[in-house]
Motif scaffolding. Structure first.
Motif, PDB file in Angstrom:
ATOM      1  N   GLY A 161      45.313  45.252  32.458  1.00 32.77           N
ATOM      2  CA  GLY A 161      46.191  46.318  32.940  1.00 32.77           C
ATOM      3  C   GLY A 161      47.350  45.687  33.693  1.00 32.77           C
ATOM      4  N   ARG A 162      47.980  46.483  34.542  1.00 33.57           N
ATOM      5  CA  ARG A 162      49.145  45.992  35.284  1.00 33.57           C
ATOM      6  C   ARG A 162      48.812  44.740  36.067  1.00 33.57           C
ATOM      7  N   CYS A 163      47.731  44.816  36.821  1.00 29.58           N
ATOM      8  CA  CYS A 163      47.397  43.719  37.699  1.00 29.58           C
ATOM      9  C   CYS A 163      46.962  42.486  36.912  1.00 29.58           C
ATOM     10  N   PHE A 215      38.776  36.360  38.224  1.00 34.79           N
ATOM     11  CA  PHE A 215      39.458  37.442  38.933  1.00 34.79           C
ATOM     12  C   PHE A 215      39.127  38.743  38.214  1.00 34.79           C
ATOM     13  N   ASN A 216      38.567  39.703  38.916  1.00 31.69           N
ATOM     14  CA  ASN A 216      38.338  40.985  38.273  1.00 31.69           C
ATOM     15  C   ASN A 216      39.405  41.993  38.674  1.00 31.69           C
ATOM     16  N   THR A 217      39.908  42.730  37.678  1.00 33.55           N
ATOM     17  CA  THR A 217      40.894  43.775  37.966  1.00 33.55           C
ATOM     18  C   THR A 217      40.411  45.152  37.509  1.00 33.55           C
ATOM     19  N   VAL A 218      39.187  45.232  36.995  1.00 32.26           N
ATOM     20  CA  VAL A 218      38.683  46.480  36.424  1.00 32.26           C
ATOM     21  C   VAL A 218      37.778  47.192  37.430  1.00 32.26           C
ATOM     22  N   VAL A 237      34.348  34.142  42.565  1.00 36.43           N
ATOM     23  CA  VAL A 237      34.732  35.434  42.008  1.00 36.43           C
ATOM     24  C   VAL A 237      35.630  36.155  43.013  1.00 36.43           C
ATOM     25  N   ILE A 238      36.815  36.556  42.566  1.00 30.40           N
ATOM     26  CA  ILE A 238      37.720  37.326  43.418  1.00 30.40           C
ATOM     27  C   ILE A 238      37.883  38.704  42.786  1.00 30.40           C
ATOM     28  N   ASP A 239      37.407  39.719  43.489  1.00 35.09           N
ATOM     29  CA  ASP A 239      37.448  41.083  42.951  1.00 35.09           C
ATOM     30  C   ASP A 239      38.655  41.818  43.536  1.00 35.09           C
ATOM     31  N   LEU A 240      39.581  42.171  42.661  1.00 35.24           N
ATOM     32  CA  LEU A 240      40.803  42.846  43.088  1.00 35.24           C
ATOM     33  C   LEU A 240      40.738  44.346  42.842  1.00 35.24           C
ATOM     34  N   ALA A 241      39.635  44.818  42.267  1.00 36.79           N
ATOM     35  CA  ALA A 241      39.543  46.227  41.891  1.00 36.79           C
ATOM     36  C   ALA A 241      39.263  47.091  43.108  1.00 36.79           C
ATOM     37  N   SER A 242      39.908  48.250  43.146  1.00 36.86           N
ATOM     38  CA  SER A 242      39.655  49.179  44.248  1.00 36.86           C
ATOM     39  C   SER A 242      38.240  49.752  44.095  1.00 36.86           C
ATOM     40  N   LYS A 243      37.785  50.468  45.099  1.00 33.49           N
ATOM     41  CA  LYS A 243      36.407  50.970  45.100  1.00 33.49           C
ATOM     42  C   LYS A 243      36.092  51.711  43.817  1.00 33.49           C
ATOM     43  N   VAL A 257      26.277  33.491  44.109  1.00 36.42           N
ATOM     44  CA  VAL A 257      27.650  33.435  43.597  1.00 36.42           C
ATOM     45  C   VAL A 257      28.594  33.937  44.686  1.00 36.42           C
ATOM     46  N   CYS A 258      29.587  33.152  44.999  1.00 31.40           N
ATOM     47  CA  CYS A 258      30.517  33.531  46.058  1.00 31.40           C
ATOM     48  C   CYS A 258      31.524  34.558  45.539  1.00 31.40           C
ATOM     49  N   VAL A 259      31.537  35.734  46.153  1.00 30.62           N
ATOM     50  CA  VAL A 259      32.452  36.809  45.749  1.00 30.62           C
ATOM     51  C   VAL A 259      33.333  37.192  46.928  1.00 30.62           C
ATOM     52  N   ILE A 260      34.629  37.262  46.694  1.00 33.90           N
ATOM     53  CA  ILE A 260      35.546  37.793  47.709  1.00 33.90           C
ATOM     54  C   ILE A 260      36.111  39.094  47.174  1.00 33.90           C
ATOM     55  N   TRP A 261      35.897  40.184  47.925  1.00 38.03           N
ATOM     56  CA  TRP A 261      36.450  41.474  47.518  1.00 38.03           C
ATOM     57  C   TRP A 261      37.772  41.633  48.260  1.00 38.03           C
ATOM     58  N   ALA A 262      38.855  41.389  47.533  1.00 36.81           N
ATOM     59  CA  ALA A 262      40.162  41.290  48.172  1.00 36.81           C
ATOM     60  C   ALA A 262      40.934  42.581  47.974  1.00 36.81           C
ATOM     61  N   LEU A 263      40.799  43.484  48.940  1.00 37.76           N
ATOM     62  CA  LEU A 263      41.477  44.776  48.832  1.00 37.76           C
ATOM     63  C   LEU A 263      42.796  44.764  49.613  1.00 37.76           C
ATOM     64  N   SER A 264      43.750  45.578  49.171  1.00 38.27           N
ATOM     65  CA  SER A 264      44.976  45.802  49.944  1.00 38.27           C
ATOM     66  C   SER A 264      45.758  44.524  50.226  1.00 38.27           C
ATOM     67  N   LEU A 265      45.777  43.610  49.269  1.00 38.43           N
ATOM     68  CA  LEU A 265      46.522  42.373  49.494  1.00 38.43           C
ATOM     69  C   LEU A 265      48.005  42.617  49.779  1.00 38.43           C
TER      70      LEU A 265
END
Lengths: 290, 290, 290, 290
Positions: A161-163, A215-218, A237-243, A257-265
Motif C-alpha cells: 500500500g502507500r506505506c 517491516f509490516n504495513t498490513v 520485526v518492525i510493525d508499522l500497522a495501526s491497531k 523474536v524482537c518486535v517493535i510496534w512503531a506507531l505515530s512515527l
C-alpha cells in the motif's frame, strides 16, 4: 501550493507538537493563527491563547489529530481541559472545523447542531504524504537497532500500500536487498517495475529465514505463528500497522523474536514535516469547500 | 571474497563489539577463531579464551581498533589487562599481527624484536568500506534530531572525500536536496555528475543560511566563526571528522548552534557490518603477504 | 560557475557541433564570440566569421577537439582549410590558445614562437564531466540494440575509472543488475559501497556467460579471446575505450560476438551538453592563468 | 513465477517479434510451443508450424497483440493469411484462446460458438509491466533526439498513471530535473513523496517555457494550442499516449514544435522483455481459470 489564498483567522486547539508547528506555518503564510492548549511546548514565534474567546472570530478551527485521547479532547501539551461543547458554543455554524480521527458519534452530534466537522485524516493526500515520515522513521529505527547497516540488510516489506511502496523505495535507495510481499498480480508487476523482489503475503513462512529485518504495513494478522517461526532469531520485526497491528505479539515474545510496534512515527520523529502535511491538506479542504 | 583460503588459527585480543563479531565471522568461514578479553559481551557462538596460552599456536593475531585506549591495550569488554609484551613473548616472529591505529613507536619497538605489526586502518579498502556505516549513522542521527524528514531537508556535506561522497549519495537517495562543498574543479565535476549542487568550501558562509543540516567530513577548521554565524539557529551540525574535528565548538556553543560530534559511528551503530569490513581487510592483507 | 568574470572576445576556429554550441553559450554569457569554419552547421544565433581577421582582436582563441583530423586542422563543418600558421601569425603571443588533443610537436612548435597552447582535454574536470554523456550514450545504445529492457539486463562494466563509475551508477538507476570488474581492493570497496557486484578484471572469463551486455571502459586488451569465448552468443559488447580499444575485434568477429565500438559519444549524442562542459573548463583555465 | 505449473501444448498464431520470443520462452519453461505465421523472423530455436493442424491438440492458443491489423489477423512476419474461422474450427471449445486488443464483436461471435476469448491486454499486471519498456524507450528516444544529456534536461511528464509514474522514476534516476503534471491532490502527494515537482495538468501553459522535453502519457488533448505555444521552440515533445494521442499535431506542426508520436515502444525496442511480460500474464490467466 495554494498561493493566492485569501488570508484567514485560524484558531487551533490542543494536539501535539505537529499542531504547534502548524500554527507557526500558517502564520508564516500570512494568516492569523494562534493555539490554545500548548503552553508546555517550546513555542518560539507561536501565538498562544490563554482562553477560548478567540474562537468567536475564527474563520477556521483546527482540532487535534487524533481528536480524542482517553475520552478527552487530546491536549498532551497542556494542563487544561476543553470539551467539544466549549468549542462549538463559541463558533458560528458556518465556520469549518477540521480535526483528525473524528469518531462518527462526534460528527453526528455536531451535525445535529448545524456544525460540519471534517476529518483530515481521511484525505488520501494526507495518507500518502504521511507515508514519507513513516518510512523514514522505520529506516531510522532499523539503522539503530540492527547490528548491520541497511546496505548490508536483507529486508522484507509486508504489504504494498502507500506505506509499503514508499518504504520499499527508501530502503532500496539505501542499498538494501528489498523483497515486498503482496497479494495481487498487478502489485507484483509494480514491485518488479521498481526493481524489488516479491513473494505472496500468504507464503512469508517459506522465505522468512532469509531476512534481517521485516517491516509490516498490513493492519491484519499476517505475521502469525507460522510466519514468526520461520524468521531467524536475530531478525528484527518492525510493525508499522495501526491497531490491531499485524503481528501475533504474544507468540513473538514466546519465540524470542524482537518486535517493535512503531506507531505515530510522523508526529514523533518529524513534527515539523507533519505540520506541513496537515497545513497542505487543510488548504486543499478549504479550497474545495470554497 | 577469498573463497579458497587455507584454514587458519586466529587469536583475537580485546577490542569492542566489532572484534567479537569478527571472531564469529572467522569461525563461520571455517577458521579456528577465539577471543581473549571480551567476557562482558554477549557472545553466543563465540569462543572465549580465559588466558593467552592459545597465542602459542596462532597463525595470525588480531589486535583491537584502536590498539590503545588511555595508554593501555584497548579492552572495553573486559576487566582484564594485557600488555604488548604479554602478547609478543608468546608468539613466533613469523606470525602476522594485525591491529588498528598502531602508534609508530609501538610498530618500531615490535620491529626491533623481529615482529611485524600491520595496521589495517591504513588500508584504503577499509577506509572506503567504513564510509558506508558512517554515512548511514549520520543519516540516522539527522532523522532523529531534525523535526523534519530528510526528504524535506536542505543539506550541506562539507568535503567530497570517501565519507562525503558516500554520504551525499545516501542523502540524495533519501530525497534530500544535497549541496556538497569542495575545493577542486574535478570534484565539482564529480559532484555535478552525481546530480548534487556544489559550493566552494572556502565560501560556506555565503550559503549557510539555506541549510537545515550541515555534515562536516573534513578534519580541519572549516566551520569557523564566519561559517557558523551564517547558519540559521535551527540548523543542525553533525561533525563526522576525526580529531580535531572541523568545527569551532566553543563559538558554536556561544552562538547557540547545535553541534553533534559523531565519532566512531561504524563501531557503535553497525558492529557486525564493521566486523565484516575488518574480516575482508584481514583476508586481503593475508592474501598479499602470502 | 565563474559569475563575475570580465567579458572577453572569443574567436573559435573549426571543430564539430560542440564548438558551434560553445560559441552560442559564450555569447549567452555576455562575451563576444564568433566562429570561423562552421558554415555547414545550422547556426541560429551564432556569429559566423568569413575570414580570420577577427583573430587580431581576440582575447582568447578556441581551437577544435581534437585539434587535428587527417593531419589537418579539424573543420568537419566547413569547406575551408586553415593551418596553425594562419592562426598564430594573426594573434599576440600573450593571447591564450586552447584546444583539445594537441600533439606535443605542435605545442613545442608554438612555444618556440612564444605562444602557449593549452590542452583542455587534459583537464581532469573535463574528463569527469565527459563521462556523463558517454555513460548516457552507452545506455541509449544498449536500449536500442538489446531485445530486452535494461531493467531486465545483467550487465558487466569493465573498469572502474571515471567512465566506469558513472556508467555503473546510471545502469543501476535504470534497474540493471550491475557487475563491475576492477583490479584493486579499494575499487572493490567502492563498488560494494555503491551496491554493485564485483569481479576481478583478470577473471572475466569465469563469469562471462551470465551477462546480456558488456561495457568496456579500459583502453587495453581486456576482452581477449578467452573472455570473448565465455560470453553468450547473444551478448552485446559495447566498447567505450579510446584507441586501441579493449576488445580483440578480429576474434569477436570470428566468434560471432556483436561488438559496437562507440567512440566520441559526447560530441555525437550531446553536442550542447558537451559545449557546456568545454565552456566550463575554458572558464576554469582562464581563471587559473589569471 | 508459476513454477509448479503442469506442462502444456501451446500453439501461437501470427504477431510480431514478441510472439516469436514468447514461443521460445514457453519452450524454455518445458512446455511444447510452436508458432504459425512467423516464417520471416529469425527463429533460432523456435519451432515453426507449416500449417494449422497442430491446433487440434493445443491446450492453449495464443493470438497476436493486437489481434487484427487492417481488418485481418495480424501476421506481419508472414506472407500467409489466416481467419478466426480457420482457427476456431480446429480447436475444442474448452481450450482457452488468449489474444490482445480483441474487438468486442469478435469476442461476441466466438462466445456464440461456445469459445471464450480472453484479452490479455486488459490485464492490469500487463499494463503495469509494459510501462517499463515504454519508459525506457521514451528515455532512449530523448537521449538520441536532444542535443543535451538527460542529466542536463528539465523534463515534464504529463500524467501520473502507470506510464507517467514509471517514466518519472527512470528520468529522475538518470539525473533529470523532473516535473509531473496531474489533477488530483493525492497524485501531487505521491509525486512529492518520490521527490519530483508537480504542476496542474490544466496549467501546463504557465510553465511550458522551462522544459527541454515534454513526455505526454494522457490519451486526451492536453497539449493543445495554448500549451504548445508556451513551449520553447527547441523543446521536444514525445507523445506516448495511444490513439488519439494527447497533442494537437497540426498546431504543433504550424508552430514548429517537434513532436514524436512514439507508439508501441515495448514491441519495437524490447520484444524479448515484452515476450516475457506476455508469458507471465498468460500464466496468471491460466492459473486463475484453473
Amino acid at each position: 501550493m495554494v498561493t493566492d489564498m485569501k488570508k484567514m483567522n485560524f484558531v487551533l486547539i490542543g494536539g501535539d507538537l505537529r499542531q504547534v508547528y502548524l500554527t507557526r506555518l500558517l502564520a508564516e503564510d500570512g494568516h492569523t493563527a494562534a493555539i490554545f492548549g500548548a503552553e508546555k511546548a517550546e513555542t518560539d514565534g507561536v501565538q498562544l491563547l490563554s482562553d477560548l474567546s478567540a474562537l468567536e472570530n475564527a474563520d477556521c478551527v483546527l482540532l487535534p489529530l487524533p481528536l480524542f485521547g482517553n475520552g478527552e479532547l487530546n491536549m498532551p501539551l497542556s494542563e487544561k481541559k476543553v470539551t467539544m461543547s466549549d468549542i462549538l458554543r463559541r463558533i458560528k455554524p458556518s465556520v469549518p472545523i477540521l480535526g483528525g480521527k473524528i469518531p462518527s458519534s462526534t460528527a453526528d452530534m455536531a451535525k445535529l447542531h448545524g456544525f460540519t466537522l471534517i476529518d483530515y485524516l481521511e484525505r488520501e493526500e494526507l495518507a500518502v504524504a504521511n507515508a514519507v515520515p513513516t518510512a523514514e522513521g522505520a529506516c531510522a529505527l532499523a539503522m539503530e537497532e540492527l547490528p548491520i547497516t541497511l546496505s548490508d540488510a536483507k529486508t522484507l516489506v509486508v504489504g504494498f500500500g502507500r506505506c509499503g511502496e514508499i518504504l520499499a523505495h527508501r530502503l532500496a535507495a539505501l542499498g538494501c536487498d528489498v523483497t515486498v510481499s503482496a497479494r495481487k498480480y498487478s502489485d507484483f508487476a509494480w514491485i518488479e517495475a521498481y526493481g524489488y523482489k516479491h513473494i505472496p503475503t500468504s507464503d512469508i513462512a517459506s522465505y522468512g529465514g532469509s531476512f534481517d529485518v521485516v517491516f509490516n504495513t498490513v493492519p491484519a494478522l499476517v505475521l502469525d505463528e507460522t510466519a514468526l517461526r520461520s524468521l531467524r532469531r536475530d531478525c528484527l520485526v518492525i510493525d508499522l500497522a495501526s491497531k490491531p497491528g499485524g503481528v501475533d505479539f504474544d507468540t513473538a515474545a514466546k519465540l524470542g523474536v524482537c518486535v517493535i510496534w512503531a506507531l505515530s512515527l510522523p508526529g514523533k520523529l518529524s513534527p515539523l514535516s507533519s505540520g506541513r502535511i496537515i497545513r497542505d491538506t487543510v488548504y486543499n479542504i478549504l479550497d474545495e469547500i470554497g
